[in-house]
Design an enzyme around this catalytic site. Structure first.
Site, PDB file in Angstrom:
ATOM      1  N   TYR A 278      41.669  38.045  37.922  1.00 60.50           N
ATOM      2  CA  TYR A 278      41.078  38.321  36.518  1.00 60.50           C
ATOM      3  C   TYR A 278      40.778  37.219  35.491  1.00 60.50           C
ATOM      4  CZ  TYR A 278      41.525  43.222  38.052  1.00 60.50           C
ATOM      5  OH  TYR A 278      41.248  44.236  38.652  1.00 60.50           O
TER       6      TYR A 278
ATOM      7  N   GLU B 105      39.178  42.576  43.945  1.00 64.89           N
ATOM      8  CA  GLU B 105      39.169  43.173  42.523  1.00 64.89           C
ATOM      9  C   GLU B 105      38.695  42.005  41.677  1.00 64.89           C
ATOM     10  OE1 GLU B 105      42.615  44.922  40.577  1.00 64.89           O
ATOM     11  OE2 GLU B 105      43.143  46.094  42.497  1.00 64.89           O
TER      12      GLU B 105
ATOM     13  N   ASP C 151      49.217  50.377  37.420  1.00 63.84           N
ATOM     14  CA  ASP C 151      48.331  50.552  36.240  1.00 63.84           C
ATOM     15  C   ASP C 151      47.653  51.666  36.333  1.00 63.84           C
ATOM     16  OD1 ASP C 151      46.930  49.522  33.814  1.00 63.84           O
ATOM     17  OD2 ASP C 151      45.517  48.955  35.015  1.00 63.84           O
TER      18      ASP C 151
ATOM     19  N   GLU D  28      48.897  44.076  45.685  1.00 62.91           N
ATOM     20  CA  GLU D  28      49.514  42.886  44.622  1.00 62.91           C
ATOM     21  C   GLU D  28      51.283  43.174  44.789  1.00 62.91           C
ATOM     22  OE1 GLU D  28      47.918  43.272  40.688  1.00 62.91           O
ATOM     23  OE2 GLU D  28      46.075  42.351  41.659  1.00 62.91           O
TER      24      GLU D  28
HETATM   25  C1  GCB Z   1      45.169  44.847  39.008  1.00 62.74           C
HETATM   26  C2  GCB Z   1      45.596  45.893  39.463  1.00 62.74           C
HETATM   27  C3  GCB Z   1      44.967  47.154  39.152  1.00 62.74           C
HETATM   28  C4  GCB Z   1      44.770  47.295  37.785  1.00 62.74           C
HETATM   29  C5  GCB Z   1      44.103  46.023  37.399  1.00 62.74           C
HETATM   30  C6  GCB Z   1      43.782  45.942  35.652  1.00 62.74           C
HETATM   31  O1  GCB Z   1      45.252  43.611  39.529  1.00 62.74           O
HETATM   32  O2  GCB Z   1      45.436  45.991  41.322  1.00 62.74           O
HETATM   33  O3  GCB Z   1      45.606  48.255  39.577  1.00 62.74           O
HETATM   34  O4  GCB Z   1      44.336  48.418  36.866  1.00 62.74           O
HETATM   35  O5  GCB Z   1      44.695  44.660  37.826  1.00 62.74           O
HETATM   36  O6  GCB Z   1      43.139  46.306  35.175  1.00 62.74           O
HETATM   37  O7  GCB Z   1      44.764  45.257  35.219  1.00 62.74           O
END
Ligand code: GCB
Length: 575
Positions: free
Chosen positions: A427, A463, A130, A374
């Protein structure tokens, strides 16, 4: 084309921005006569980072080829520049940014062959990461010289025995077997505190000043200077070479529940970054770098992860000097296809870890290697792949823990048994249960418990985050408003505050700043999960984290040292 810079954003041409294929850089330079006439001089061409595959010629002669961005490579060009009357030197570098299932990161080219819909030969590059696949000469290209007998490498590892600092050194010399080496360690006042001779040995520093992270000690980031002096007799006469290496004396260890620096529990409170900015893309830029460090200090951050590839050497040097702790990550991001677990891919990944460890092994700021982000670590070949990769990295550097960052289910992850620290990304209330901040606490607590029960290893929330468009406000909070981003972080913090008393050893926000990605319906001019905008202006979440990080620092100091008040004299918050 300016160097260093990505080529993508400096022009007005849409085709150049998204270009996939070969690009050519060429430059003619005039060398000092001393370099071309003195056969005792070795002339080296060094390329800081060329993304992705690079071929290099000097005066039309092939001198180097390198696979992979983000890491330096070099070529000895002495013979070429010393063979004729020419003092000029034409440097040609061809770079191809095409990714394959075996590159790091991997990618695929999709040929669209329906000529009723696409022009002939039409293709696109697909990736599973991403961020925008910026390309070009991202870091400086340098010419430098050494004598023909020269210091090729130095490896330093440090230890502590009561108050005595231990500095083990190993120096590798190329060009001759007949040489002498003198080694001296100087403190910050320039006083010699220990010395030795020969290619390897241990220096002992009584009452050593240890290298401490930012906000963990009243004098963080203490650096000694290791001076290595080589003298050798060659056919051309006596030669000498000299190298000064900053050395931080510190130890790193991992227990079942803690990450220890100098034997004391260290809690990572920091960020994930990208090398990313307007116009220059991933190109190295000093003012941007210093701005970022000023922001990290303002924020009270003590750590970051080099998501998702090795950063410029200058970044690592500043981390040493400011005491910002680093989880140093390889470009192993987006390993999700079965083909990317093949032997060919693994061999390349092992090679990349060798290059990364060779480059960054002497930085006290680097406390852990991350071999990937990931990956599809639930796929069958992932077990062997990560077992081999992690064992190899540990063999290259037995002094640091190794991890990879996972988003797989704790029961399905085949790589997790081999890591020293569990790093998990999540997330909640963003990619699922979106809009429902009320579910975060239960989700997160359950996830932590599952991982800990299964592995009994410390955990880092590597994250978490939410997107927000700076200036968008909504109350009650809605997605993409600054309030929602803040509200989501607050829910995570409630659980982190519980679990950090037990086995959670860190939290790294996604992301330090907004950054560019491929175009997609999910992305609005890039990823907006930054707590700063791409231009490095704070969103509301930055103020929230600032308060939290300084509070965490105050707590750590309170537990650690009597010097608490002095260290945090400049703290913007008192608690
Ligand atoms: C993740 C990735 C990261 C993305 C992020 C997102 O898990 O490791 O590279 O930018 O999520 O914002 O989706």
């Amino acid at each position: 084309m300016p160097v260093p810079s990505s080529f993508n954003d400096v022009g007005q041409d849409r085709q150049l921005r998204g270009f996939v294929g070969w690009v050519w850089y060429e430059r003619e330079v005039t060398l000092p006569q001393r370099w071309t006439q003195d056969l005792g001089t070795r002339v080296v061409l060094r390329i800081g980072s060329a993304h992705y595959h690079a071929i290099v010629w000097v005066n039309g002669v092939h001198v180097a080829e390198h696979e992979g961005g983000h890491l330096p490579f070099e070529a000895d060009i002495s013979k070429l520049v010393q063979s004729g009357p020419l003092a000029s030197c034409r440097i040609t570098i061809a770079i191809n940014n095409t990714l394959t299932p075996h590159t790091l990161p991997p990618g695929t080219i999709l040929h669209k062959t329906d000529i009723s819909k696409y022009p002939k030969g039409y293709f696109v590059q697909n990736t599973n990461f991403d961020f925008f696949n910026y390309a070009g000469l991202h870091r400086p290209v340098l010419l430098y010289t050494t004598p023909t007998t020269y210091i090729d490498d130095i490896t330093v590892t440090t230890g502590v025995d009561q108050d005595t600092g231990l500095v083990d050194y190993q120096v590798s010399v190329q060009g001759s077997e007949y040489f002498q080496l003198e080694v001296r360690l100087l403190d910050q006042e320039g006083k010699v505190v220990a010395q030795g001779t020969g290619g390897r040995g241990q220096l002992q520093v009584p009452n050593a000043h240890l290298w401490w992270p930012y906000l963990m000690h009243e004098h963080p980031a203490y650096l000694y200077s290791l001076e290595v002096r080589l003298t050798a007799q060659t056919a051309a006469g006596a030669v000498s070479d000299f190298y000064a290496l900053p050395v931080g004396i510190r130890t790193v260890a991992v227990t079942e529940r803690r990450f220890l620096i100098n034997g004391k529990p260290f809690y990572f409170h920091g960020v994930n970054k990208h090398e990313d900015a307007d116009i220059r893309g991933r190109g190295f830029d000093w003012p941007l770098l210093v701005k970022d460090f000023n922001l990290l200090r303002w924020l009270g951050a003590n750590a970051f992860r080099t998501s998702h590839y090795p950063y410029a050497e200058e970044v690592m040097q500043l981390c040493d000097r400011y005491g910002i702790v680093v989880i140093d990550e390889s470009p192993g991001v987006g390993i999700v296809l079965a083909q990317s677990y093949s032997n060919e891919s693994l061999q390349h990944h092992l090679q990349v870890m060798e290059e990364l460890v060779r480059r960054d092994k002497n930085h006290p700021a680097v406390v852990m290697w991350s071999v990937a982000n990931e990956p599809a670590s639930f796929l069958k070949p992932a077990g062997y792949y990560f077992k081999t990769l992690i064992a190899h990295t540990k063999a290259l550097d037995p002094s640091r823990p190794v991890t990879f960052v996972t988003n797989s289910n704790y029961e399905a992850d085949l790589g997790a048994p081999y890591v020293d620290v569990i790093c998990v990304n999540s997330y909640y209330s963003w990619y699922h249960d979106y809009g429902h901040l009320e579910v975060i606490q239960l989700h997160l607590a359950t996830e932590f418990e599952n991982w800990y029960r299964t592995y009994q290893k410390p955990i880092i929330q590597s994250e978490y985050g939410a997107g927000s468009i700076a200036g968008f406000h909504q109350d009650p909070p809605l997605m993409f408003s600054e309030e929602y981003q803040k509200g989501l972080l607050e829910q995570y913090h409630l659980v982190l505050d519980q679990k950090r008393k037990d086995y959670v050893v860190g939290e790294l926000i996604w992301n330090f700043a907004d950054f560019m990605t491929d175009q997609s319906p999910q992305r609005v001019l890039g990823n907006k999960k930054g707590i700063f905008t791409r231009q490095r202006q704070p969103k509301a979440a930055a103020f929230l984290l600032r308060e939290r990080y300084w509070k965490l620092a105050n707590e750590t100091m309170y537990h650690l040292s009597a010097a608490k008040s002095q260290c945090l004299e400049n703290s913007p918050f008192s608690f």
